[in-house]
Enzyme design. Sequence first.
Site, PDB file in Angstrom:
ATOM      1  N   LYS A 138       0.835  -1.192   0.000  1.00  0.00           N
ATOM      2  CA  LYS A 138       0.000   0.000   0.000  1.00  0.00           C
ATOM      3  C   LYS A 138       0.871   1.242   0.000  1.00  0.00           C
ATOM      4  O   LYS A 138       2.000   1.144   0.515  1.00  0.00           O
ATOM      5  CB  LYS A 138      -0.972   0.031   1.180  1.00  0.00           C
ATOM      6  CG  LYS A 138      -0.425  -0.277   2.567  1.00  0.00           C
ATOM      7  CD  LYS A 138       0.727   0.447   3.156  1.00  0.00           C
ATOM      8  CE  LYS A 138       0.654   1.891   3.414  1.00  0.00           C
ATOM      9  NZ  LYS A 138       1.902   2.437   4.064  1.00  0.00           N
ATOM     10  N   TYR A 223      -4.409   4.287   6.293  1.00  0.00           N
ATOM     11  CA  TYR A 223      -4.958   3.349   7.284  1.00  0.00           C
ATOM     12  C   TYR A 223      -6.287   3.847   7.839  1.00  0.00           C
ATOM     13  O   TYR A 223      -7.197   3.062   8.100  1.00  0.00           O
ATOM     14  CB  TYR A 223      -3.965   3.124   8.431  1.00  0.00           C
ATOM     15  CG  TYR A 223      -2.792   2.261   8.041  1.00  0.00           C
ATOM     16  CD1 TYR A 223      -2.905   0.872   8.021  1.00  0.00           C
ATOM     17  CD2 TYR A 223      -1.584   2.818   7.674  1.00  0.00           C
ATOM     18  CE1 TYR A 223      -1.836   0.068   7.651  1.00  0.00           C
ATOM     19  CE2 TYR A 223      -0.507   2.030   7.300  1.00  0.00           C
ATOM     20  CZ  TYR A 223      -0.632   0.658   7.286  1.00  0.00           C
ATOM     21  OH  TYR A 223       0.420  -0.135   6.909  1.00  0.00           O
TER      22      TYR A 223
HETATM   23  P1  NAD Z   1      12.400   1.331   2.300  1.00  0.00           P
HETATM   24  O1  NAD Z   1      12.994   2.610   1.804  1.00  0.00           O
HETATM   25  O2  NAD Z   1      12.872   0.805   3.601  1.00  0.00           O
HETATM   26  O3  NAD Z   1      12.624   0.192   1.220  1.00  0.00           O
HETATM   27  C1  NAD Z   1      12.402   0.410  -0.161  1.00  0.00           C
HETATM   28  C2  NAD Z   1      13.236  -0.552  -0.971  1.00  0.00           C
HETATM   29  O4  NAD Z   1      13.050  -0.262  -2.344  1.00  0.00           O
HETATM   30  C3  NAD Z   1      14.751  -0.410  -0.669  1.00  0.00           C
HETATM   31  O5  NAD Z   1      15.319  -1.683  -0.542  1.00  0.00           O
HETATM   32  C4  NAD Z   1      15.286   0.289  -1.888  1.00  0.00           C
HETATM   33  O6  NAD Z   1      16.625  -0.057  -2.188  1.00  0.00           O
HETATM   34  C5  NAD Z   1      14.338  -0.223  -2.986  1.00  0.00           C
HETATM   35  N1  NAD Z   1      14.297   0.655  -4.147  1.00  0.00           N
HETATM   36  C6  NAD Z   1      14.262   0.205  -5.411  1.00  0.00           C
HETATM   37  N2  NAD Z   1      14.281   1.234  -6.274  1.00  0.00           N
HETATM   38  C7  NAD Z   1      14.335   2.352  -5.547  1.00  0.00           C
HETATM   39  C8  NAD Z   1      14.376   3.748  -5.869  1.00  0.00           C
HETATM   40  N3  NAD Z   1      14.369   4.170  -7.145  1.00  0.00           N
HETATM   41  N4  NAD Z   1      14.407   4.620  -4.859  1.00  0.00           N
HETATM   42  C9  NAD Z   1      14.390   4.222  -3.579  1.00  0.00           C
HETATM   43  N5  NAD Z   1      14.352   2.917  -3.205  1.00  0.00           N
HETATM   44  C10 NAD Z   1      14.335   1.992  -4.195  1.00  0.00           C
HETATM   45  O7  NAD Z   1      10.828   1.534   2.298  1.00  0.00           O
HETATM   46  P2  NAD Z   1       9.763   0.615   3.034  1.00  0.00           P
HETATM   47  O8  NAD Z   1       9.425   1.220   4.338  1.00  0.00           O
HETATM   48  O9  NAD Z   1      10.214  -0.799   3.012  1.00  0.00           O
HETATM   49  O10 NAD Z   1       8.471   0.815   2.101  1.00  0.00           O
HETATM   50  C11 NAD Z   1       8.328   0.110   0.876  1.00  0.00           C
HETATM   51  C12 NAD Z   1       6.840  -0.030   0.532  1.00  0.00           C
HETATM   52  O11 NAD Z   1       6.206  -0.771   1.563  1.00  0.00           O
HETATM   53  C13 NAD Z   1       6.074   1.293   0.458  1.00  0.00           C
HETATM   54  O12 NAD Z   1       5.110   1.233  -0.548  1.00  0.00           O
HETATM   55  C14 NAD Z   1       5.417   1.425   1.815  1.00  0.00           C
HETATM   56  O13 NAD Z   1       4.235   2.194   1.802  1.00  0.00           O
HETATM   57  C15 NAD Z   1       5.125  -0.035   2.104  1.00  0.00           C
HETATM   58  N6  NAD Z   1       5.052  -0.323   3.549  1.00  0.00           N
HETATM   59  C16 NAD Z   1       3.994  -1.018   4.030  1.00  0.00           C
HETATM   60  C17 NAD Z   1       3.885  -1.315   5.380  1.00  0.00           C
HETATM   61  C18 NAD Z   1       2.745  -2.125   5.893  1.00  0.00           C
HETATM   62  O14 NAD Z   1       2.612  -2.248   7.119  1.00  0.00           O
HETATM   63  N7  NAD Z   1       1.921  -2.702   5.035  1.00  0.00           N
HETATM   64  C19 NAD Z   1       4.880  -0.863   6.258  1.00  0.00           C
HETATM   65  C20 NAD Z   1       5.953  -0.148   5.750  1.00  0.00           C
HETATM   66  C21 NAD Z   1       6.039   0.115   4.394  1.00  0.00           C
END
Ligand code: NAD
Length: 372
Positions: A138, A223
């Site tokens: 999401k 949420y």
């Molecule tokens: P994060 O920054 O920790 O991780 C993102 C990942 O994507 C990294 O490994 C990064 O290297 C990679 N990536 C690939 N291409 C990229 C680019 N061009 N720029 C930046 N990063 C790139 O982020 P996150 O917190 O893991 O969030 C990722 C997704 O998960 C989002 O859509 C967020 O909304 C979702 N999320 C959902 C929940 C949930 O509880 N459902 C919780 C946190 C995050």
Amino acid sequence: MNSRRNFLQKLGASAVALQLAAVSTWADDKNTVHQPYAGPVLRVAIMGLGSYGTRVGAAMQYCTKAKLVGLVSGSPQKIENWRGSYDIPAKNCYNYDNFDEIKNNPDIDAVYVITPNGLHHDHVIRAAKAGKHVICEKPMALNPKQGQEMVDFCQRAGVKLLVGYRMHFEPKTLEVIRMRKAGEFGKILFFQGLCGFKIGDPKQWRLNKQLSGGGSLMDIGIYAINGSRYMTGEEPLWVTAQETKTDPVKFKEGVDETIQFQFGFPSGATASCLSTYNQNNLDKFFLNGEKGWAEMQPSTNYGPIKGRTHKGELNQPVTTHQTVQMDEFSDIIFNGKQPPVAVDGNEAVKDLKIIEAIYSAVKTGKKLELSS
Ligand code: NAD
């Protein structure tokens, strides 16, 4: 259980291992009675090995109906670390350039897209083109147009598109939904959803409009939007919204810091919600009806979720949301199981339409009617 024990024995003191320990301390399998399972196992490749991908990977070690078997990452070092911890064969590992070759890999059923929001559209469509089922985090897309394209593409490709709405399987949340459906709250009158945290590093993708699609509303306010729908059981008819910004340098044009929004529902019930990147300790749902009420705090974090109703404390089991979600997704994909609350792409498009309407209401200052 043996494979899990072997897996645990292999763990070193890597970041992945620490994450797994964090996941297992409060929920583990303690509350889950594992029935012997002989059905199909959903073989999943995680795309995006960042913070949430790491949590999902760790939680999947406790799944019975789904298994982490592949990786997509731009970082060879992360792939090496993950392979060491999770026993993933090299032939199931890809980077963002060669990932389309996954179509020739019969050992992967689904790709779980856990990259920044602005990349979901491209990543989901590429996974679907490769003939894989897709699970997407999401918010599923940056706007409803993108979201609808993803839904249509997956449908044409004959693959399922599911969204990481982990709260749709959370036991206390489901109990409140059950009580509402059974009429135990009487006619629903009001919902309140408060969602927020104080965001750190100003350089992160969450504060970059191209990658995030907005600000707190896309990330955490969603949420309250989704919650207002599953808690009341209705779709909003109208939206009003107001934005406040205390730091226009950190929260640039198009990146919202704080938005308050209100909904009106067909029954006459209303909702009042707050989404912010500038306050901690905001994770609360309140549902009020003519005969009773429910209050959840925390209501959507990784848990343990806590709550009570006019009848007393909610004492349903504590689960690891991502473990349950992935087992349920396996059942939905392979066995056509109907989830208690929808988790497909269409459900996500509904949220995206409301997000778009909220941003529009902020800009115009007007009450916006939503078409159903
Ligand atoms: P994060 O920054 O920790 O991780 C993102 C990942 O994507 C990294 O490994 C990064 O290297 C990679 N990536 C690939 N291409 C990229 C680019 N061009 N720029 C930046 N990063 C790139 O982020 P996150 O917190 O893991 O969030 C990722 C997704 O998960 C989002 O859509 C967020 O909304 C979702 N999320 C959902 C929940 C949930 O509880 N459902 C919780 C946190 C995050």
